[in-house]
Every structure is written in structure tokens, then in C-alpha cells.
Design a protein around this motif. Structure first.
Motif, PDB file in Angstrom:
ATOM      1  N   VAL A   1       0.833  -1.196   0.000  1.00 55.60           N
ATOM      2  CA  VAL A   1       0.000   0.000   0.000  1.00 55.60           C
ATOM      3  C   VAL A   1       0.873   1.254   0.000  1.00 55.60           C
ATOM      4  CG1 VAL A   1      -1.774   1.293   1.268  1.00 55.60           C
ATOM      5  CG2 VAL A   1      -1.795  -1.216   1.299  1.00 55.60           C
ATOM      6  N   ALA A   2       0.521   2.180  -0.864  1.00 57.39           N
ATOM      7  CA  ALA A   2       1.116   3.519  -0.869  1.00 57.39           C
ATOM      8  C   ALA A   2      -0.037   4.516  -0.856  1.00 57.39           C
ATOM      9  CB  ALA A   2       1.992   3.724  -2.099  1.00 57.39           C
ATOM     10  N   ILE A   3       0.275   5.752  -0.555  1.00 55.65           N
ATOM     11  CA  ILE A   3      -0.709   6.834  -0.573  1.00 55.65           C
ATOM     12  C   ILE A   3      -0.204   7.882  -1.561  1.00 55.65           C
ATOM     13  CG2 ILE A   3      -1.936   8.586   0.785  1.00 55.65           C
ATOM     14  CD1 ILE A   3      -2.404   5.700   1.807  1.00 55.65           C
ATOM     15  N   ARG A   4      -1.111   8.391  -2.405  1.00 45.71           N
ATOM     16  CA  ARG A   4      -0.762   9.521  -3.272  1.00 45.71           C
ATOM     17  C   ARG A   4      -1.429  10.749  -2.682  1.00 45.71           C
ATOM     18  NH1 ARG A   4      -2.046  10.996  -9.459  1.00 45.71           N
ATOM     19  NH2 ARG A   4      -4.043  10.166  -8.833  1.00 45.71           N
TER      20      ARG A   4
ATOM     21  N   SER B   1       3.413   1.457   4.309  1.00 43.59           N
ATOM     22  CA  SER B   1       4.164   0.502   5.113  1.00 43.59           C
ATOM     23  C   SER B   1       5.053  -0.299   4.177  1.00 43.59           C
ATOM     24  CB  SER B   1       3.180  -0.436   5.830  1.00 43.59           C
ATOM     25  OG  SER B   1       3.848  -1.553   6.357  1.00 43.59           O
ATOM     26  N   GLY B   2       6.118  -0.841   4.695  1.00 43.48           N
ATOM     27  CA  GLY B   2       6.970  -1.723   3.914  1.00 43.48           C
ATOM     28  C   GLY B   2       6.462  -3.157   3.895  1.00 43.48           C
ATOM     29  N   GLU B   3       5.356  -3.407   4.596  1.00 42.80           N
ATOM     30  CA  GLU B   3       4.807  -4.760   4.688  1.00 42.80           C
ATOM     31  C   GLU B   3       3.949  -5.087   3.471  1.00 42.80           C
ATOM     32  OE1 GLU B   3       2.947  -5.862   8.439  1.00 42.80           O
ATOM     33  OE2 GLU B   3       3.804  -4.033   9.304  1.00 42.80           O
ATOM     34  N   SER B   4       3.768  -6.373   3.243  1.00 43.18           N
ATOM     35  CA  SER B   4       2.789  -6.810   2.251  1.00 43.18           C
ATOM     36  C   SER B   4       1.618  -7.416   3.007  1.00 43.18           C
ATOM     37  CB  SER B   4       3.399  -7.797   1.260  1.00 43.18           C
ATOM     38  OG  SER B   4       3.817  -8.960   1.920  1.00 43.18           O
ATOM     39  N   TYR B   5       0.465  -7.350   2.392  1.00 49.20           N
ATOM     40  CA  TYR B   5      -0.774  -7.789   3.034  1.00 49.20           C
ATOM     41  C   TYR B   5      -1.553  -8.697   2.098  1.00 49.20           C
ATOM     42  CZ  TYR B   5       0.246  -3.579   5.734  1.00 49.20           C
ATOM     43  OH  TYR B   5       0.851  -2.624   6.505  1.00 49.20           O
ATOM     44  N   LYS B   6      -2.369  -9.552   2.675  1.00 50.93           N
ATOM     45  CA  LYS B   6      -3.408 -10.243   1.918  1.00 50.93           C
ATOM     46  C   LYS B   6      -4.742  -9.582   2.240  1.00 50.93           C
ATOM     47  CE  LYS B   6      -1.473 -14.238   0.182  1.00 50.93           C
ATOM     48  NZ  LYS B   6      -1.788 -15.516  -0.364  1.00 50.93           N
TER      49      LYS B   6
END
Length: 135
Positions: free
Chosen positions: A80-83, A94-99
Motif C-alpha cells: 500500500v502507498a498513498i498519493r 508501510s513496507g509490509e505486504s498484506y493479503k
């Protein structure tokens, strides 16, 4: 003779690149909030949006389209990133990945006009509606 070898190597290299490119983005994916697909229509004109008060689990899943609607498949890892809505600058949530992730956690760091940007980690997945507008 050297130019023939160079030509052969260049041809083989371009074939490898071409074969690799053809295997990219071969499966369709969509963003979901709970069991509801976020994109209003799965076309080039489709868009995603949520209000700042939205709640539920955000996920990216394989999607199969048919006459009766769409079928949500396996969940896919995403980041996830935010623009930022004012500067159009992207920053990593976050540097994490999610399901899956509770969308209210992401929205707590957003303001109206921002966009939540979802990025798959595997080039197999086409995610054409990867930006979710925050109202």
C-alpha cells in the motif's frame, strides 16, 4: 563472422525478452472491501472510491468475470502507498505486504483527495484499478 554471432545473440536476447513480456499480467485482479468489489465497473472507465469513514477488510483478489457478475478468487499479496491529493506525491504506507488489512487503519493516515494505491508483488496480476480515491 563476428557480426553473425552478434546478430544471433541479439535475436536470442530479444526472443527471451519477448517471451517474458507475454507472460506478464495474464490474470485479472480487483480490490475488494469485504466481499464487495470496489471498482464501479471493470472497464477502462471504472474507478474506485471510499469515504473516510469506510470500514472493513481491504484485499486484492483474483477476479473472474462472467454474465452473472464477477467471482472473487484467491487473495493476492499487495503493498500500500498513498498519493497525496495536493502534491501528487507517493509515499509508502508501510513496507509490509498484506493479503488483507482493515481499511480504517489506512484511512487514518489519509485526507480527502488522497488516493490509496495498491501494488501487487507478482507481475502475473493485472490490477487496472489500483487507485482508490478518498472522499
Amino acid at each position: 563472422m563476428k557480426s553473425n554471432y552478434f546478430f544471433l545473440l541479439a535475436l536470442m536476447f530479444s526472443c527471451v525478452l519477448s517471451a517474458r513480456a507475454q507472460s506478464d499480467f495474464t490474470s485479472c485482479a480487483a480490490a475488494y472491501l469485504g466481499q464487495t468489489r470496489l471498482v464501479n465497473e471493470y472497464t477502462t472507465k471504472g474507478f474506485c472510491e471510499v469515504t473516510q469513514s469506510a470500514k472493513g477488510l481491504l484485499s486484492v483478489s483474483q477476479i473472474s468475470l462472467n454474465e452473472d457478475g464477477d467471482i472473487k478468487g484467491e487473495e493476492i499479496a499487495f503493498m500500500v502507498a498513498i498519493r497525496d491529493g495536493v502534491t501528487q506525491t507517493y509515499w509508502m504506507y508501510s513496507g509490509e505486504s498484506y493479503k488483507e488489512i482493515e481499511i480504517s487503519k489506512i484511512l487514518s493516515r489519509c485526507k480527502s483527495g488522497d488516493k490509496i494505491v495498491l501494488m501487487t508483488q507478482d507481475r502475473e496480476w493485472a490490477l487496472p484499478h489500483a487507485e482508490i480515491a478518498v472522499k
